[in-house]
Design a protein around this motif. Structure first.
Motif, PDB file in Angstrom:
ATOM      1  N   MET A   1      42.410  53.130  24.698  1.00  0.00           N
ATOM      2  CA  MET A   1      41.304  54.086  24.730  1.00  0.00           C
ATOM      3  C   MET A   1      40.510  53.985  23.425  1.00  0.00           C
ATOM      4  SD  MET A   1      41.424  58.209  25.308  1.00  0.00           S
ATOM      5  CE  MET A   1      39.916  59.169  25.300  1.00  0.00           C
ATOM      6  N   VAL A   2      39.191  53.903  23.550  1.00  0.00           N
ATOM      7  CA  VAL A   2      38.334  53.785  22.379  1.00  0.00           C
ATOM      8  C   VAL A   2      38.110  55.159  21.762  1.00  0.00           C
ATOM      9  CG1 VAL A   2      36.088  53.046  21.537  1.00  0.00           C
ATOM     10  CG2 VAL A   2      37.201  51.790  23.388  1.00  0.00           C
ATOM     11  N   SER A   3      38.313  55.284  20.467  1.00  0.00           N
ATOM     12  CA  SER A   3      38.171  56.570  19.796  1.00  0.00           C
ATOM     13  C   SER A   3      36.703  56.964  19.666  1.00  0.00           C
ATOM     14  CB  SER A   3      38.834  56.522  18.418  1.00  0.00           C
ATOM     15  OG  SER A   3      38.251  55.494  17.640  1.00  0.00           O
ATOM     16  N   TRP A   4      36.463  58.272  19.599  1.00  0.00           N
ATOM     17  CA  TRP A   4      35.095  58.793  19.543  1.00  0.00           C
ATOM     18  C   TRP A   4      34.378  58.337  18.286  1.00  0.00           C
ATOM     19  CZ3 TRP A   4      33.842  61.614  15.269  1.00  0.00           C
ATOM     20  CH2 TRP A   4      34.900  62.119  14.514  1.00  0.00           C
ATOM     21  N   ASN A   5      35.128  58.194  17.159  1.00  0.00           N
ATOM     22  CA  ASN A   5      34.483  57.814  15.903  1.00  0.00           C
ATOM     23  C   ASN A   5      33.955  56.386  15.969  1.00  0.00           C
ATOM     24  OD1 ASN A   5      37.615  57.638  15.667  1.00  0.00           O
ATOM     25  ND2 ASN A   5      36.844  56.004  14.361  1.00  0.00           N
ATOM     26  N   LYS A   6      34.645  55.504  16.723  1.00  0.00           N
ATOM     27  CA  LYS A   6      34.137  54.136  16.872  1.00  0.00           C
ATOM     28  C   LYS A   6      32.863  54.123  17.703  1.00  0.00           C
ATOM     29  CE  LYS A   6      38.037  51.055  16.120  1.00  0.00           C
ATOM     30  NZ  LYS A   6      38.798  49.910  16.676  1.00  0.00           N
ATOM     31  N   ILE A   7      32.830  54.970  18.732  1.00  0.00           N
ATOM     32  CA  ILE A   7      31.623  55.062  19.561  1.00  0.00           C
ATOM     33  C   ILE A   7      30.456  55.564  18.724  1.00  0.00           C
ATOM     34  CG2 ILE A   7      30.579  56.216  21.542  1.00  0.00           C
ATOM     35  CD1 ILE A   7      33.356  56.317  22.814  1.00  0.00           C
ATOM     36  N   LEU A   8      30.706  56.626  17.946  1.00  0.00           N
ATOM     37  CA  LEU A   8      29.646  57.156  17.082  1.00  0.00           C
ATOM     38  C   LEU A   8      29.262  56.159  16.004  1.00  0.00           C
ATOM     39  CD1 LEU A   8      30.752  60.892  16.586  1.00  0.00           C
ATOM     40  CD2 LEU A   8      28.925  59.999  18.030  1.00  0.00           C
ATOM     41  N   GLY A   9      30.246  55.432  15.473  1.00  0.00           N
ATOM     42  CA  GLY A   9      29.960  54.444  14.438  1.00  0.00           C
ATOM     43  C   GLY A   9      29.057  53.336  14.943  1.00  0.00           C
ATOM     44  N   VAL A  10      29.377  52.808  16.139  1.00  0.00           N
ATOM     45  CA  VAL A  10      28.553  51.747  16.717  1.00  0.00           C
ATOM     46  C   VAL A  10      27.157  52.269  17.029  1.00  0.00           C
ATOM     47  CG1 VAL A  10      28.277  50.232  18.717  1.00  0.00           C
ATOM     48  CG2 VAL A  10      30.503  50.457  17.627  1.00  0.00           C
ATOM     49  N   ALA A  11      27.079  53.490  17.588  1.00  0.00           N
ATOM     50  CA  ALA A  11      25.773  54.072  17.904  1.00  0.00           C
ATOM     51  C   ALA A  11      24.952  54.285  16.638  1.00  0.00           C
ATOM     52  CB  ALA A  11      25.954  55.396  18.647  1.00  0.00           C
ATOM     53  N   SER A  12      25.623  54.717  15.567  1.00  0.00           N
ATOM     54  CA  SER A  12      24.935  54.977  14.304  1.00  0.00           C
ATOM     55  C   SER A  12      24.360  53.705  13.699  1.00  0.00           C
ATOM     56  CB  SER A  12      25.902  55.648  13.325  1.00  0.00           C
ATOM     57  OG  SER A  12      25.285  55.863  12.068  1.00  0.00           O
ATOM     58  N   VAL A  13      25.187  52.656  13.637  1.00  0.00           N
ATOM     59  CA  VAL A  13      24.711  51.408  13.037  1.00  0.00           C
ATOM     60  C   VAL A  13      23.670  50.734  13.934  1.00  0.00           C
ATOM     61  CG1 VAL A  13      26.467  49.852  13.990  1.00  0.00           C
ATOM     62  CG2 VAL A  13      25.453  49.339  11.785  1.00  0.00           C
ATOM     63  N   ALA A  14      23.791  50.922  15.255  1.00  0.00           N
ATOM     64  CA  ALA A  14      22.788  50.376  16.172  1.00  0.00           C
ATOM     65  C   ALA A  14      21.443  51.056  15.959  1.00  0.00           C
ATOM     66  CB  ALA A  14      23.243  50.551  17.625  1.00  0.00           C
ATOM     67  N   ALA A  15      21.455  52.389  15.819  1.00  0.00           N
ATOM     68  CA  ALA A  15      20.212  53.122  15.587  1.00  0.00           C
ATOM     69  C   ALA A  15      19.585  52.731  14.253  1.00  0.00           C
ATOM     70  CB  ALA A  15      20.479  54.624  15.629  1.00  0.00           C
ATOM     71  N   ALA A  16      20.426  52.611  13.212  1.00  0.00           N
ATOM     72  CA  ALA A  16      19.912  52.226  11.895  1.00  0.00           C
ATOM     73  C   ALA A  16      19.312  50.822  11.929  1.00  0.00           C
ATOM     74  CB  ALA A  16      21.034  52.295  10.855  1.00  0.00           C
ATOM     75  N   THR A  17      19.982  49.898  12.626  1.00  0.00           N
ATOM     76  CA  THR A  17      19.472  48.530  12.728  1.00  0.00           C
ATOM     77  C   THR A  17      18.148  48.501  13.471  1.00  0.00           C
ATOM     78  OG1 THR A  17      21.740  47.677  12.746  1.00  0.00           O
ATOM     79  CG2 THR A  17      20.017  46.206  13.518  1.00  0.00           C
ATOM     80  N   ALA A  18      18.046  49.298  14.538  1.00  0.00           N
ATOM     81  CA  ALA A  18      16.792  49.364  15.299  1.00  0.00           C
ATOM     82  C   ALA A  18      15.656  49.915  14.440  1.00  0.00           C
ATOM     83  CB  ALA A  18      16.982  50.223  16.546  1.00  0.00           C
ATOM     84  N   LEU A  19      15.946  50.947  13.648  1.00  0.00           N
ATOM     85  CA  LEU A  19      14.919  51.529  12.774  1.00  0.00           C
ATOM     86  C   LEU A  19      14.460  50.526  11.715  1.00  0.00           C
ATOM     87  CD1 LEU A  19      16.322  55.148  12.238  1.00  0.00           C
ATOM     88  CD2 LEU A  19      14.369  54.468  13.644  1.00  0.00           C
ATOM     89  N   LEU A  20      15.420  49.842  11.099  1.00  0.00           N
ATOM     90  CA  LEU A  20      15.057  48.846  10.085  1.00  0.00           C
ATOM     91  C   LEU A  20      14.302  47.679  10.718  1.00  0.00           C
ATOM     92  CD1 LEU A  20      18.261  48.729   7.842  1.00  0.00           C
ATOM     93  CD2 LEU A  20      16.042  49.748   7.301  1.00  0.00           C
ATOM     94  N   GLY A  21      14.635  47.356  11.967  1.00  0.00           N
ATOM     95  CA  GLY A  21      13.899  46.305  12.661  1.00  0.00           C
ATOM     96  C   GLY A  21      12.462  46.698  12.931  1.00  0.00           C
TER      97      GLY A  21
END
Length: 230
Positions: A1-21
């Protein structure tokens, strides 16, 4: 089972990468995202009314876009590092306006070369996102790598944000010193960079929580299995 913090972590870095892009490929690509707007009107424009009636030039990482309100609409320069505002003369009939005087243009052409650091921050964030995906899929070492690259990307984003503020203030002062009508207006790319830095600052904390929780969970299961064996 994937932990909630990993889901939030991936979502967070994805959003940051999209913004910087979006910031790295702002005008002339993403035409609604820019660092600084030079109002060519009467100098009374602000961030709210900047899109309304006054002619303007928007500055980005790789070029600029201008709308002179002459019926030709928004026109943009070719994309390249360290552009020169004198290139705007191809869109203007006659001489360049005083807001694009030699003093302003000289400073802008030098500072725009440094804006390419946004491309560097985006590249580091992209690497961090790749490791975040690997961590999400269960690769153990990817957690540490993602956190490290998040830290690097966050540091780069914060550094370029500070430069963006300095860039804006220097150009604004140059325009003001010209003593003519005109204004420098802060663009939305600065806020996007700030949000990206905040997300990259949070992400390593989320991955750290995940590693701590991951260390605790197995030991609990091990004790439970030992009791059952007896």
């Amino acid at each position: 089972m994937v932990s909630w913090n990993k889901i939030l972590g991936v979502a967070s870095v994805a959003a940051a990468t999209a913004l910087l892009g979006m910031v790295a490929f702002d005008v002339p690509y993403f035409k609604s995202v820019y660092f600084l707007r030079i109002d060519l009107g009467n100098g009374t424009a602000n961030a709210v009314t900047a899109n309304q009636t006054n002619p303007f030039i928007d500055l980005g990482v790789l070029g600029f876009c201008t709308d002179l309100k002459d019926g030709r609409g928004l026109q943009c320069s070719p994309a390249h590092v360290g552009y020169n505002l004198s290139d705007a003369d191809q869109f203007i009939n006659g001489t360049l306006p005083p807001q694009l005087s030699a003093g302003v243009n000289a400073v802008a052409s030098t500072l725009t070369k440094v804006l390419v650091l946004h491309m560097v921050a985006f590249g580091i964030a992209l690497i961090s996102f790749a490791f975040a995906i690997l961590s999400f899929l269960g690769a153990p070492i990817a957690d540490c790598c993602s956190s490290c690259f998040c830290g690097f990307a966050g540091s780069a984003a914060f550094a370029v944000f500070i430069f963006d503020i300095a860039f804006f203030e220097i150009i604004k002062k140059r325009i003001t010193n010209e003593g003519n009508a005109g204004a420098a207006i802060m663009g939305n790319a600065l806020y996007l960079t700030l949000f990206a830095w905040l997300l990259l600052f949070i992400t390593p904390i989320l991955f750290l929580i995940g590693r701590c929780c991951g260390c605790c969970i197995p030991s609990g299961h091990s004790d439970h299995e030992k009791r059952n064996s007896y």
